[in-house]
Design a protein around this motif. Structure first.
Motif, PDB file in Angstrom:
ATOM      1  N   ASP A 298      49.627  30.250  49.598  1.00 43.09           N
ATOM      2  CA  ASP A 298      48.904  30.014  48.358  1.00 43.09           C
ATOM      3  C   ASP A 298      47.797  28.998  48.656  1.00 43.09           C
ATOM      4  OD1 ASP A 298      47.947  29.235  45.887  1.00 43.09           O
ATOM      5  OD2 ASP A 298      49.926  29.102  44.927  1.00 43.09           O
ATOM      6  N   TYR A 299      46.560  29.479  48.773  1.00 38.28           N
ATOM      7  CA  TYR A 299      45.460  28.600  49.161  1.00 38.28           C
ATOM      8  C   TYR A 299      45.012  27.697  48.012  1.00 38.28           C
ATOM      9  CZ  TYR A 299      45.333  31.431  53.355  1.00 38.28           C
ATOM     10  OH  TYR A 299      45.684  32.060  54.527  1.00 38.28           O
ATOM     11  N   GLY A 300      45.410  28.023  46.795  1.00 34.38           N
ATOM     12  CA  GLY A 300      45.166  27.117  45.679  1.00 34.38           C
ATOM     13  C   GLY A 300      46.115  25.928  45.726  1.00 34.38           C
ATOM     14  N   ARG A 301      47.351  26.185  46.101  1.00 35.14           N
ATOM     15  CA  ARG A 301      48.351  25.127  46.236  1.00 35.14           C
ATOM     16  C   ARG A 301      48.055  24.249  47.460  1.00 35.14           C
ATOM     17  NH1 ARG A 301      50.936  21.734  47.828  1.00 35.14           N
ATOM     18  NH2 ARG A 301      53.164  21.254  47.678  1.00 35.14           N
ATOM     19  N   PHE A 302      47.528  24.865  48.515  1.00 35.34           N
ATOM     20  CA  PHE A 302      47.243  24.150  49.761  1.00 35.34           C
ATOM     21  C   PHE A 302      45.752  24.267  50.115  1.00 35.34           C
ATOM     22  CE2 PHE A 302      51.772  25.343  50.275  1.00 35.34           C
ATOM     23  CZ  PHE A 302      52.325  24.086  50.482  1.00 35.34           C
ATOM     24  N   PRO A 303      44.882  23.574  49.373  1.00 35.44           N
ATOM     25  CA  PRO A 303      43.443  23.712  49.603  1.00 35.44           C
ATOM     26  C   PRO A 303      42.984  23.227  50.980  1.00 35.44           C
ATOM     27  CG  PRO A 303      43.879  21.895  48.097  1.00 35.44           C
ATOM     28  CD  PRO A 303      45.163  22.636  48.267  1.00 35.44           C
ATOM     29  N   CYS A 304      43.753  22.368  51.613  1.00 36.71           N
ATOM     30  CA  CYS A 304      43.350  21.891  52.944  1.00 36.71           C
ATOM     31  C   CYS A 304      43.353  23.033  53.960  1.00 36.71           C
ATOM     32  CB  CYS A 304      44.266  20.768  53.416  1.00 36.71           C
ATOM     33  SG  CYS A 304      44.028  19.209  52.540  1.00 36.71           S
ATOM     34  N   LEU A 305      44.228  23.986  53.784  1.00 38.14           N
ATOM     35  CA  LEU A 305      44.239  25.140  54.686  1.00 38.14           C
ATOM     36  C   LEU A 305      43.019  26.027  54.433  1.00 38.14           C
ATOM     37  CD1 LEU A 305      45.608  26.712  56.923  1.00 38.14           C
ATOM     38  CD2 LEU A 305      47.067  27.803  55.207  1.00 38.14           C
ATOM     39  N   ARG A 306      42.676  26.194  53.171  1.00 42.05           N
ATOM     40  CA  ARG A 306      41.454  26.942  52.845  1.00 42.05           C
ATOM     41  C   ARG A 306      40.239  26.291  53.503  1.00 42.05           C
ATOM     42  NH1 ARG A 306      37.841  25.223  49.535  1.00 42.05           N
ATOM     43  NH2 ARG A 306      39.262  23.902  48.313  1.00 42.05           N
ATOM     44  N   MET A 307      40.151  24.960  53.416  1.00 44.12           N
ATOM     45  CA  MET A 307      39.008  24.257  54.004  1.00 44.12           C
ATOM     46  C   MET A 307      38.986  24.393  55.522  1.00 44.12           C
ATOM     47  SD  MET A 307      38.542  20.772  51.751  1.00 44.12           S
ATOM     48  CE  MET A 307      40.238  20.379  51.341  1.00 44.12           C
ATOM     49  N   ALA A 308      40.144  24.515  56.142  1.00 47.40           N
ATOM     50  CA  ALA A 308      40.195  24.703  57.594  1.00 47.40           C
ATOM     51  C   ALA A 308      39.576  26.040  57.987  1.00 47.40           C
ATOM     52  CB  ALA A 308      41.632  24.627  58.088  1.00 47.40           C
ATOM     53  N   TYR A 309      39.946  27.090  57.269  1.00 47.28           N
ATOM     54  CA  TYR A 309      39.342  28.401  57.541  1.00 47.28           C
ATOM     55  C   TYR A 309      37.829  28.342  57.334  1.00 47.28           C
ATOM     56  CZ  TYR A 309      43.531  31.327  58.120  1.00 47.28           C
ATOM     57  OH  TYR A 309      44.677  31.920  58.595  1.00 47.28           O
ATOM     58  N   GLU A 310      37.405  27.738  56.239  1.00 52.99           N
ATOM     59  CA  GLU A 310      35.971  27.649  55.957  1.00 52.99           C
ATOM     60  C   GLU A 310      35.244  26.855  57.040  1.00 52.99           C
ATOM     61  OE1 GLU A 310      36.527  27.785  51.065  1.00 52.99           O
ATOM     62  OE2 GLU A 310      36.064  25.902  52.087  1.00 52.99           O
ATOM     63  N   SER A 311      35.862  25.763  57.505  1.00 53.98           N
ATOM     64  CA  SER A 311      35.252  24.954  58.562  1.00 53.98           C
ATOM     65  C   SER A 311      35.171  25.731  59.866  1.00 53.98           C
ATOM     66  CB  SER A 311      36.060  23.673  58.775  1.00 53.98           C
ATOM     67  OG  SER A 311      36.087  22.879  57.623  1.00 53.98           O
ATOM     68  N   GLY A 312      36.262  26.425  60.203  1.00 58.51           N
ATOM     69  CA  GLY A 312      36.271  27.197  61.432  1.00 58.51           C
ATOM     70  C   GLY A 312      35.229  28.292  61.435  1.00 58.51           C
ATOM     71  N   ILE A 313      35.098  28.986  60.323  1.00 57.77           N
ATOM     72  CA  ILE A 313      34.109  30.072  60.220  1.00 57.77           C
ATOM     73  C   ILE A 313      32.696  29.505  60.251  1.00 57.77           C
ATOM     74  CG2 ILE A 313      33.210  31.845  58.660  1.00 57.77           C
ATOM     75  CD1 ILE A 313      36.185  32.251  57.759  1.00 57.77           C
ATOM     76  N   ALA A 314      32.477  28.363  59.603  1.00 57.49           N
ATOM     77  CA  ALA A 314      31.158  27.715  59.658  1.00 57.49           C
ATOM     78  C   ALA A 314      30.824  27.298  61.079  1.00 57.49           C
ATOM     79  CB  ALA A 314      31.132  26.508  58.725  1.00 57.49           C
ATOM     80  N   GLY A 315      31.836  26.862  61.827  1.00 55.21           N
ATOM     81  CA  GLY A 315      31.661  26.531  63.237  1.00 55.21           C
ATOM     82  C   GLY A 315      30.877  25.256  63.456  1.00 55.21           C
ATOM     83  N   GLY A 316      30.382  25.089  64.679  1.00 52.94           N
ATOM     84  CA  GLY A 316      29.607  23.912  65.028  1.00 52.94           C
ATOM     85  C   GLY A 316      30.376  22.632  64.767  1.00 52.94           C
ATOM     86  N   THR A 317      29.751  21.717  64.030  1.00 53.07           N
ATOM     87  CA  THR A 317      30.370  20.420  63.766  1.00 53.07           C
ATOM     88  C   THR A 317      31.265  20.399  62.530  1.00 53.07           C
ATOM     89  OG1 THR A 317      28.298  19.820  62.655  1.00 53.07           O
ATOM     90  CG2 THR A 317      28.602  19.035  64.934  1.00 53.07           C
ATOM     91  N   ALA A 318      31.365  21.511  61.806  1.00 53.88           N
ATOM     92  CA  ALA A 318      32.199  21.513  60.592  1.00 53.88           C
ATOM     93  C   ALA A 318      33.662  21.186  60.901  1.00 53.88           C
ATOM     94  CB  ALA A 318      32.077  22.854  59.869  1.00 53.88           C
TER      95      ALA A 318
END
Length: 381
Positions: A298-318
């Motif tokens: 549940d990515y709403g319950r665990f937003p930090c995991l959602r942000m990890a995916y978003e950071s990884g996909i953004a790449g670079g320094t994210a």
């Protein structure tokens, strides 16, 4: 005999690594230890394993340590001390069990010195995955995962073709608060957050497990370790922590690795690969376990995991910002300066303020890391 250096020898993974090694003294020689600030434990380790070099956090601690040990062991300190024990010995294998991004430079130095790496410091690949993996290829060394999830994937992929992978799934215990709603997280204490239901880990990783940042870091690490797209990496909650991760292949066959929740099993496999030896860990009896359960993430319950995916996909320094901001947020929570839910707010605020550098070099990564820490430290909510 394999010659070993351990970075973070007094931490949870470091002490368990030494426990594994102590059962096979004829196979391993400890060349160097980096022990941070726990002088009392480090003295015990030095007396038992007799390393040629050790490193501690500061000059004052180095001076103190020298009063307890003989002159056969050289003592170093600080960042330079970490580099010395990582790259300046006869070790052919370096276990990086440091916590946080301080593990990056020593890992790069050890790789450049031609040493194989047993990696428990996931932040190294999160902060600079492209630099580490490129250097591993250039220097011809091997990178062995120690995290239980990545060790499981590594084992599941033995003898399999990379192009046949359909999806890898990392299992998550759910951490200390896995059965609480977000409303029930209001006002939780540090003591409650540190009560992990399955694993014995250090405080930082235990908090990361509760926020699901730990799994987020593992997702990014898996991307680099196994050269697989984020769209092929899934996370499920598995409360029993018996299946450590699994792989689905093109024919929809699934191979999983099971074992007791004991870090000594993946630690030993990283040291003995491709061989397997008896382990001090207890055997797994599935008849005693009874049943295994799984829940969708549940990515709403665990937003930090959602942000990890978003950071990884953004790449670079994210991912660097994601990791560094979290390190400061966890420190602030452990010290009582912020609430549990403010950890995720700090990470999101730092990511929102950051302009991603697409192909950062080491200096840019370190500068970004410093910026993210300062930003997280200044967060007022």
């Amino acid at each position: 005999m394999k010659r070993i250096t351990i970075l973070g020898s007094t931490g949870s993974v470091g002490t368990q690594t030494l426990d594994v090694i102590s059962h096979y003294p004829e196979l391993y020689k400890i060349e160097a230890l980096a022990g941070g600030r726990n002088i009392a434990l480090l003295v015990e380790q030095i007396k038992q394993f007799k390393p040629g070099k050790v490193s501690v956090a500061s000059k004052a601690l180095a001076d103190e340590l020298k009063t307890y040990i003989n002159a056969d062991t050289e003592v170093f300190y600080g960042d330079e001390g970490l580099l010395e024990v990582a790259a300046g010995t006869n070790a052919d294998y370096v276990v990086n069990a440091l916590v946080g991004s301080q593990g990056l430079r020593p890992t790069l130095a050890a790789i450049e010195a031609g040493k194989d790496i047993g990696l428990a410091n996931k932040e190294t690949l999160v902060s600079a995955g492209h630099l580490v993996t490129n250097l591993v290829k250039r220097c011809g060394v091997k990178l062995f995962p120690i995290d239980s999830e990545h060790s499981a994937i590594f084992q599941c992929l033995n003898g399999e073709a990379h192009q046949d992978i359909n999806q890898i799934t990392l299992t998550a215990s759910g951490g200390s608060f896995r059965d609480r709603t977000r409303e029930q997280l209001e006002g939780v204490t540090v003591e409650q957050a540190l009560q992990h239901p399955n694993w014995s880990m250090g405080p930082k990783i235990t908090i990361d497990s509760a926020t699901m940042v730990n799994k987020g870091l593992e997702v990014i690490e898996a991307h680099w370790l196994f050269q697989i797209a984020y769209s092929q990496i899934k996370v499920v909650i598995h409360p029993e922590s018996i299946i450590h991760s699994f792989v689905e292949f093109a024919d929809h066959s699934i191979i999983a690795q099971l074992g007791s929740p004991d870090m000594r099993i993946p630690i030993q496999y990283a040291l003995t690969y491709p061989n397997r030896l008896k382990t001090p860990a207890s055997r797994l009896d599935l008849t005693q376990v009874g049943q295994l359960n799984f829940r969708d993430m549940d990515y709403g319950r665990f937003p930090c995991l959602r942000m990890a995916y978003e950071s990884g996909i953004a790449g670079g320094t994210a991912p660097t910002v994601y990791n560094a901001a979290n390190e400061i947020a966890v420190q602030r929570f452990l010290s009582g300066a912020i609430t549990f839910l403010e950890i995720e707010q700090i990470i999101e605020a730092a990511l929102d303020q950051h302009s991603v550098i697409a192909e950062p070099d080491l200096d840019e990564i370190m500068a970004t890391d410093a910026w993210a820490r300062a930003t997280a430290l200044q967060y007022k909510g």
